[in-house]
Design a protein around this motif. Structure first.
Motif, PDB file in Angstrom:
ATOM      1  N   ASN A  78      69.763  -5.998  62.546  1.00 35.13           N
ATOM      2  CA  ASN A  78      69.190  -5.924  63.894  1.00 35.13           C
ATOM      3  C   ASN A  78      68.492  -4.590  64.121  1.00 35.13           C
ATOM      4  OD1 ASN A  78      70.181  -8.460  64.501  1.00 35.13           O
ATOM      5  ND2 ASN A  78      72.013  -7.690  65.509  1.00 35.13           N
ATOM      6  N   LEU A  79      69.121  -3.518  63.659  1.00 35.59           N
ATOM      7  CA  LEU A  79      68.566  -2.178  63.864  1.00 35.59           C
ATOM      8  C   LEU A  79      67.215  -2.034  63.176  1.00 35.59           C
ATOM      9  CD1 LEU A  79      69.507   0.526  65.215  1.00 35.59           C
ATOM     10  CD2 LEU A  79      70.164   1.258  62.925  1.00 35.59           C
ATOM     11  N   SER A  80      67.133  -2.499  61.937  1.00 40.16           N
ATOM     12  CA  SER A  80      65.887  -2.351  61.185  1.00 40.16           C
ATOM     13  C   SER A  80      64.786  -3.244  61.748  1.00 40.16           C
ATOM     14  CB  SER A  80      66.127  -2.664  59.702  1.00 40.16           C
ATOM     15  OG  SER A  80      66.572  -3.995  59.526  1.00 40.16           O
ATOM     16  N   LYS A  81      65.124  -4.450  62.178  1.00 41.48           N
ATOM     17  CA  LYS A  81      64.115  -5.353  62.732  1.00 41.48           C
ATOM     18  C   LYS A  81      63.520  -4.808  64.027  1.00 41.48           C
ATOM     19  CE  LYS A  81      65.809  -9.728  60.805  1.00 41.48           C
ATOM     20  NZ  LYS A  81      66.455 -11.021  61.121  1.00 41.48           N
ATOM     21  N   LEU A  82      64.350  -4.144  64.839  1.00 41.65           N
ATOM     22  CA  LEU A  82      63.866  -3.651  66.123  1.00 41.65           C
ATOM     23  C   LEU A  82      63.125  -2.334  65.998  1.00 41.65           C
ATOM     24  CD1 LEU A  82      63.662  -3.911  69.182  1.00 41.65           C
ATOM     25  CD2 LEU A  82      65.926  -2.862  69.370  1.00 41.65           C
ATOM     26  N   PHE A  83      63.689  -1.390  65.258  1.00 44.70           N
ATOM     27  CA  PHE A  83      63.141  -0.037  65.249  1.00 44.70           C
ATOM     28  C   PHE A  83      62.279   0.291  64.031  1.00 44.70           C
ATOM     29  CE2 PHE A  83      66.926   0.406  68.000  1.00 44.70           C
ATOM     30  CZ  PHE A  83      66.294   0.883  69.131  1.00 44.70           C
ATOM     31  N   TYR A  84      62.282  -0.556  63.024  1.00 47.30           N
ATOM     32  CA  TYR A  84      61.509  -0.261  61.816  1.00 47.30           C
ATOM     33  C   TYR A  84      60.592  -1.419  61.451  1.00 47.30           C
ATOM     34  CZ  TYR A  84      65.001   3.413  61.500  1.00 47.30           C
ATOM     35  OH  TYR A  84      65.818   4.489  61.782  1.00 47.30           O
ATOM     36  N   SER A  85      60.044  -2.088  62.461  1.00 50.75           N
ATOM     37  CA  SER A  85      59.161  -3.221  62.199  1.00 50.75           C
ATOM     38  C   SER A  85      57.785  -2.725  61.776  1.00 50.75           C
ATOM     39  CB  SER A  85      59.042  -4.096  63.455  1.00 50.75           C
ATOM     40  OG  SER A  85      58.230  -3.461  64.415  1.00 50.75           O
ATOM     41  N   LYS A  86      56.999  -3.620  61.190  1.00 53.49           N
ATOM     42  CA  LYS A  86      55.653  -3.286  60.752  1.00 53.49           C
ATOM     43  C   LYS A  86      54.695  -3.111  61.923  1.00 53.49           C
ATOM     44  CE  LYS A  86      56.157  -5.750  56.338  1.00 53.49           C
ATOM     45  NZ  LYS A  86      55.625  -6.852  55.487  1.00 53.49           N
ATOM     46  N   ILE A  87      55.074  -3.616  63.085  1.00 55.98           N
ATOM     47  CA  ILE A  87      54.188  -3.544  64.249  1.00 55.98           C
ATOM     48  C   ILE A  87      54.021  -2.106  64.717  1.00 55.98           C
ATOM     49  CG2 ILE A  87      53.955  -4.241  66.669  1.00 55.98           C
ATOM     50  CD1 ILE A  87      55.375  -6.848  65.856  1.00 55.98           C
ATOM     51  N   GLY A  88      55.092  -1.319  64.649  1.00 51.78           N
ATOM     52  CA  GLY A  88      55.009   0.079  65.057  1.00 51.78           C
ATOM     53  C   GLY A  88      56.328   0.561  65.614  1.00 51.78           C
ATOM     54  N   PRO A  89      56.439   1.868  65.838  1.00 49.49           N
ATOM     55  CA  PRO A  89      57.701   2.441  66.333  1.00 49.49           C
ATOM     56  C   PRO A  89      57.921   2.155  67.812  1.00 49.49           C
ATOM     57  CG  PRO A  89      56.035   4.140  66.174  1.00 49.49           C
ATOM     58  CD  PRO A  89      55.413   2.888  65.604  1.00 49.49           C
ATOM     59  N   ILE A  90      59.149   2.381  68.262  1.00 50.35           N
ATOM     60  CA  ILE A  90      59.473   2.336  69.680  1.00 50.35           C
ATOM     61  C   ILE A  90      59.434   3.767  70.198  1.00 50.35           C
ATOM     62  CG2 ILE A  90      61.152   1.646  71.421  1.00 50.35           C
ATOM     63  CD1 ILE A  90      59.962  -0.680  69.821  1.00 50.35           C
ATOM     64  N   TYR A  91      58.536   4.025  71.136  1.00 53.27           N
ATOM     65  CA  TYR A  91      58.378   5.362  71.689  1.00 53.27           C
ATOM     66  C   TYR A  91      59.274   5.540  72.909  1.00 53.27           C
ATOM     67  CZ  TYR A  91      54.094   5.157  68.899  1.00 53.27           C
ATOM     68  OH  TYR A  91      53.192   5.008  67.868  1.00 53.27           O
ATOM     69  N   THR A  92      59.678   6.777  73.148  1.00 48.15           N
ATOM     70  CA  THR A  92      60.465   7.097  74.332  1.00 48.15           C
ATOM     71  C   THR A  92      60.169   8.528  74.736  1.00 48.15           C
ATOM     72  OG1 THR A  92      62.673   6.993  75.323  1.00 48.15           O
ATOM     73  CG2 THR A  92      62.512   7.934  73.096  1.00 48.15           C
ATOM     74  N   LYS A  93      60.716   8.944  75.865  1.00 52.25           N
ATOM     75  CA  LYS A  93      60.502  10.300  76.349  1.00 52.25           C
ATOM     76  C   LYS A  93      61.172  11.298  75.408  1.00 52.25           C
ATOM     77  CE  LYS A  93      61.064  13.250  80.416  1.00 52.25           C
ATOM     78  NZ  LYS A  93      61.539  13.318  81.827  1.00 52.25           N
ATOM     79  N   THR A  94      60.420  12.287  75.000  1.00 47.88           N
ATOM     80  CA  THR A  94      60.947  13.309  74.104  1.00 47.88           C
ATOM     81  C   THR A  94      61.746  14.334  74.907  1.00 47.88           C
ATOM     82  OG1 THR A  94      59.059  13.059  72.628  1.00 47.88           O
ATOM     83  CG2 THR A  94      60.345  15.081  72.421  1.00 47.88           C
ATOM     84  N   LYS A  95      62.950  14.617  74.415  1.00 49.62           N
ATOM     85  CA  LYS A  95      63.791  15.625  75.057  1.00 49.62           C
ATOM     86  C   LYS A  95      64.204  16.659  74.019  1.00 49.62           C
ATOM     87  CE  LYS A  95      65.497  12.715  78.801  1.00 49.62           C
ATOM     88  NZ  LYS A  95      66.670  12.258  79.585  1.00 49.62           N
ATOM     89  N   ASP A  96      64.273  17.907  74.441  1.00 54.22           N
ATOM     90  CA  ASP A  96      64.564  18.998  73.512  1.00 54.22           C
ATOM     91  C   ASP A  96      66.067  19.263  73.447  1.00 54.22           C
ATOM     92  OD1 ASP A  96      61.834  19.345  72.997  1.00 54.22           O
ATOM     93  OD2 ASP A  96      61.614  20.582  74.798  1.00 54.22           O
ATOM     94  N   SER A  97      66.817  18.247  73.043  1.00 54.87           N
ATOM     95  CA  SER A  97      68.262  18.403  72.910  1.00 54.87           C
ATOM     96  C   SER A  97      68.600  19.085  71.589  1.00 54.87           C
ATOM     97  CB  SER A  97      68.956  17.035  72.969  1.00 54.87           C
ATOM     98  OG  SER A  97      68.689  16.383  74.187  1.00 54.87           O
ATOM     99  N   THR A  98      69.730  19.783  71.593  1.00 56.80           N
ATOM    100  CA  THR A  98      70.208  20.380  70.350  1.00 56.80           C
ATOM    101  C   THR A  98      70.781  19.294  69.452  1.00 56.80           C
ATOM    102  OG1 THR A  98      72.386  20.753  71.326  1.00 56.80           O
ATOM    103  CG2 THR A  98      70.757  22.531  71.530  1.00 56.80           C
ATOM    104  N   PRO A  99      70.940  19.560  68.162  1.00 57.83           N
ATOM    105  CA  PRO A  99      71.588  18.585  67.288  1.00 57.83           C
ATOM    106  C   PRO A  99      73.028  18.327  67.728  1.00 57.83           C
ATOM    107  CG  PRO A  99      70.439  20.248  66.002  1.00 57.83           C
ATOM    108  CD  PRO A  99      70.436  20.731  67.418  1.00 57.83           C
ATOM    109  N   THR A 100      73.536  17.166  67.426  1.00 59.27           N
ATOM    110  CA  THR A 100      74.920  16.842  67.754  1.00 59.27           C
ATOM    111  C   THR A 100      75.876  17.660  66.889  1.00 59.27           C
ATOM    112  OG1 THR A 100      74.510  14.631  68.612  1.00 59.27           O
ATOM    113  CG2 THR A 100      76.644  15.000  67.591  1.00 59.27           C
TER     114      THR A 100
END
Length: 372
Positions: free
Chosen positions: A260-282
């Motif tokens: 499910n993860l690969s089909k949604l976020f790694y499809s050939k159609i293109g990436p899923i964009y979202t608001k970029t936030k400058d969070s530190t690494p976990t």
């Protein structure tokens, strides 16, 4: 692409009272770092659409903050770009709009002034990846008035009342349309996405004004199924319909499956964009233990996390065990706590030593800013 995109941010907010009580449906967090609006926005951008608008109805502040100028979707432009329509009155139309047609009446001037040949209508409650260029090509080939995107899938009595069911002939022309029926089994289910010529949509809106029609599904699709050329474009990839707290939970946890993860976020159609936030690494502390989970940036993990989705800037305390749960951004889970099948909204806190146990078919929900 020669198309105008129109996204309805909260057409189905009545079906998600817990998640949409203080935000529009489009602003509901999903998948650790996204909002539901990100998926239709990304579909349109990946299809080459660079002019679109978002129609809101209520609780749209967080949605506007998230979308902003549209720069994270490459929509901050001098020509075209993105426009957000808060609810407003036009002529005899006062108060909040009462349906999709009623909403379109209020942006008729915007639609009429657009130069694009086609219009794509989309909601925010269905998640999937699609190339609208293929849909428009199909729309042209069929000489269709309305092309509805659908998927052939199994539904049941519990979730069918939020769906539009199509019946097609051998040429994929709609011969019957059921709006929010009570049914089960395998059906052709609409994905709340339609393609039309702009001129045709304008004529529909003018007709709706003359006849006082307000609801697109009942007053156009179901009422005029035999007089209009309504064709179905079948989508066959991954999809998720977020129409209740239970479906939100199931589809969120479903992302922990690699397929499910690969089909949604790694499809050939293109990436899923979202608001970029400058969070530190976990930060994963020495005694932390994480298995099969999605962890966003900016978190501090001191305890155990299994089969869960953790949004940005969440803190999981020492000796705490979080399983099969969704912790939205800025949540704090204290020390020595146990959570299973829990959804916490943003800024929620679970204090030390608490034991909260839900069920996979009935997750326990904690409201925004709550302290448990």
């Amino acid at each position: 692409m020669n198309a105008l995109g129109i996204i309805f941010s909260d057409m189905q907010d009545w079906s998600m009272t817990e998640l949409a009580s203080h935000r529009s449906v489009g602003a509901i967090p999903f998948g650790g770092r996204y909002r539901l609006i990100d998926f239709p926005l990304s579909n349109m951008v990946n299809s080459g659409i660079n002019k679109l608008c978002i129609i809101t109805r209520s609780n749209y502040r967080s949605l506007m903050e998230h979308v902003g100028s549209g720069k994270d979707w490459d929509l901050s432009r001098k020509k075209g770009g993105i426009l957000i329509f808060p609810p407003y009155a036009v002529g005899e139309n006062h108060g909040l709009f009462q349906g999709r047609l009623d909403a379109l009446k209020r942006v008729l001037d915007y639609i009429s002034s657009s130069k694009e040949k086609y219009v794509i209508l989309s909601d925010c409650d269905i998640i999937y990846n699609i190339n609208y260029k293929d849909v428009i090509k199909y729309h042209e080939e069929k000489n269709s008035d309305i092309t509805a995107v659908y998927i052939n899938t199994n539904i049941n009595n519990n979730n069918s009342t939020h769906k539009i069911i199509y019946s097609f002939d051998d040429d994929k022309r709609a011969c019957d349309i059921l709006v929010y029926p009570v049914t089960n089994g395998v059906h052709d289910v609409g994905l709340n996405t339609w393609v039309m010529n702009k001129d045709f949509l304008e004529s529909l809106i003018h007709d709706a004004i003359a006849r006082n029609y307000k609801d697109f599904s009942y007053d156009v699709l179901a009422r005029k199924v035999h007089s209009l050329r309504i064709y179905g474009y079948e989508y066959q990839g991954y999809y998720a319909h977020i129409d209740s707290l239970q479906s939100y939970y199931e589809n969120s946890i479903g992302l922990l499956k690699n397929d499910n993860l690969s089909k949604l976020f790694y499809s050939k159609i293109g990436p899923i964009y979202t608001k970029t936030k400058d969070s530190t690494p976990t930060k994963y502390c020495n005694d932390s233990n994480v298995k099969n989970s999605l962890i966003a940036s900016g978190c501090t993990i001191e305890g155990t996390v299994e089969n869960s989705i953790i949004f940005r800037n969440v803190k999981i305390g020492k000796n705490t065990v979080v399983k099969n749960s969704i912790i939205m951004q800025h949540g704090i889970i204290g020390e020595n706590a146990q959570l299973n099948s829990i959804i916490t909204d943003t800024y929620a806190q679970v204090t030390n030593d608490r034991v909260l146990l839900g069920y996979s078919n009935c997750p326990f929900f904690i409201k925004k800013n709550s302290i448990v």
